[in-house]
Design a protein around this motif. Structure first.
Motif, mmCIF file in Angstrom:
data_model
loop_
_atom_site.group_PDB
_atom_site.id
_atom_site.type_symbol
_atom_site.label_atom_id
_atom_site.label_comp_id
_atom_site.label_asym_id
_atom_site.label_seq_id
_atom_site.Cartn_x
_atom_site.Cartn_y
_atom_site.Cartn_z
ATOM 1 N N ASP A 1 -12.646 8.153 0.362
ATOM 2 C CA ASP A 1 -11.874 8.971 -0.578
ATOM 3 C C ASP A 1 -11.585 10.369 -0.041
ATOM 4 O OD1 ASP A 1 -11.642 6.939 -2.398
ATOM 5 O OD2 ASP A 1 -13.219 7.678 -3.735
ATOM 6 N N SER B 1 -4.256 6.192 -5.217
ATOM 7 C CA SER B 1 -5.148 5.576 -4.233
ATOM 8 C C SER B 1 -6.612 5.914 -4.491
ATOM 9 C CB SER B 1 -4.756 5.980 -2.817
ATOM 10 O OG SER B 1 -5.078 7.336 -2.566
ATOM 11 N N LEU C 1 -1.527 -2.877 -8.567
ATOM 12 C CA LEU C 1 -0.616 -2.690 -7.439
ATOM 13 C C LEU C 1 0.594 -3.574 -7.583
ATOM 14 C CD1 LEU C 1 -2.730 -0.962 -5.956
ATOM 15 C CD2 LEU C 1 -2.271 -2.318 -3.953
ATOM 16 N N ASP D 1 -0.836 9.071 -3.401
ATOM 17 C CA ASP D 1 -2.136 9.643 -3.027
ATOM 18 C C ASP D 1 -3.077 9.638 -4.229
ATOM 19 O OD1 ASP D 1 -1.581 10.153 -0.346
ATOM 20 O OD2 ASP D 1 -1.001 12.233 -0.701
ATOM 21 N N SER E 1 -12.663 2.664 -5.161
ATOM 22 C CA SER E 1 -11.292 3.146 -5.310
ATOM 23 C C SER E 1 -10.383 2.286 -4.426
ATOM 24 C CB SER E 1 -11.197 4.613 -4.864
ATOM 25 O OG SER E 1 -11.385 4.703 -3.453
ATOM 26 N N VAL E 2 -9.084 2.452 -4.604
ATOM 27 C CA VAL E 2 -8.130 1.740 -3.745
ATOM 28 C C VAL E 2 -8.383 2.119 -2.285
ATOM 29 C CG1 VAL E 2 -5.683 1.416 -3.195
ATOM 30 C CG2 VAL E 2 -6.404 1.597 -5.590
ATOM 31 N N ARG E 3 -8.610 3.390 -2.012
ATOM 32 C CA ARG E 3 -8.901 3.820 -0.637
ATOM 33 C C ARG E 3 -10.149 3.120 -0.097
ATOM 34 N NH1 ARG E 3 -7.518 10.295 -0.017
ATOM 35 N NH2 ARG E 3 -5.689 10.205 -1.366
ATOM 36 N N GLN F 1 -3.855 3.778 5.909
ATOM 37 C CA GLN F 1 -2.820 2.773 6.122
ATOM 38 C C GLN F 1 -2.521 2.608 7.611
ATOM 39 O OE1 GLN F 1 0.507 3.189 3.195
ATOM 40 N NE2 GLN F 1 -0.806 4.821 2.419
ATOM 41 N N LEU G 1 0.822 -1.212 0.000
ATOM 42 C CA LEU G 1 0.000 0.000 0.000
ATOM 43 C C LEU G 1 0.855 1.260 0.000
ATOM 44 C CD1 LEU G 1 -2.824 -1.022 2.506
ATOM 45 C CD2 LEU G 1 -2.870 -1.099 -0.016
ATOM 46 N N VAL H 1 1.683 2.971 -3.247
ATOM 47 C CA VAL H 1 0.601 3.628 -3.976
ATOM 48 C C VAL H 1 0.603 5.119 -3.609
ATOM 49 C CG1 VAL H 1 -1.902 3.699 -4.318
ATOM 50 C CG2 VAL H 1 -0.752 1.496 -3.961
ATOM 51 N N TRP I 1 -4.785 9.276 2.636
ATOM 52 C CA TRP I 1 -4.338 7.922 2.301
ATOM 53 C C TRP I 1 -3.447 7.359 3.406
ATOM 54 C CZ3 TRP I 1 -5.091 3.500 0.602
ATOM 55 C CH2 TRP I 1 -4.127 2.679 0.009
#
Length: 175
Positions: free
Chosen positions: A108, A53, A175, A50, A63-65, A116, A45, A48, A112
């Motif tokens: 979102d 993400s 990723l 901002d 989204s990744v977030r 994590q 992570l 990745v 970010w």
């Protein structure tokens, strides 16, 4: 509490749907698996940006977030279930609608780096809880979302759910 080796749950310990997650987890020590996922997942992570993400692999997809936020929320829900079952609480627990949780959380809009950090904190906390359980507690069962589940099944679902979504992030998000 002495360290216990917690074997994979059998199919009677969870709804059939959860086999897709339990089966992804390698045989061995679930506590080591849960602990090992922290560093491995964070390492991926942290690569990745901002901007990346916020990426969605298709319209209407998370989204990744949002995927990471979903991992956090789901882990909290399953750890809560495990805690209630481990404490021999006989209450029937409700289910939850993942899409509603993701929509209402507005991941979102969150930094970010905070997501994590939260992932790591939630996992560390749950790992400490699981490490404190005795052998009998791991085998206790309860009902959530209309289905019986054991404490050890909940732990395996947490680990397998993460493996599943990290695989999706690699495959569909690059990723």
């Amino acid at each position: 509490m002495p360290h216990l080796l917690i074997a994979k749950p059998d199919a009677s310990e969870h709804a059939p749907y959860y086999s897709r997650y339990v089966d992804l987890v390698a045989d061995g020590d679930i506590l080591e698996t849960l602990a090992g996922q922290i560093g491995g997942t964070l390492a991926e992570l942290q690569k990745v940006s901002d901007e990346a993400s916020l990426k969605r692999y298709a319209p209407g997809k998370w989204s990744v977030r949002e995927v990471v936020g979903h991992l956090i929320d789901t882990e909290r829900v399953f750890a809560y279930r495990a805690l209630r079952f481990a404490r021999n609480d006989g209450a029937v627990l409700p289910g939850f609608e993942q899409d509603d949780y993701v929509r209402e959380a507005q991941f979102d809009r969150r930094p970010w780096a905070d997501l994590q950090e939260e992932f790591e904190a939630v996992r560390q906390s749950n790992l400490l809880m699981f490490r404190g359980l005795d052998g009998a507690a791991w085998l206790r069962r309860g009902v959530a979302n209309g289905n019986a589940m054991s404490v050890r099944a909940a732990a395996y679902v947490i680990a397998g759910h993460e493996l599943h979504h990290m695989g999706v992030l690699r495959e569909k998000y690059g990723l």
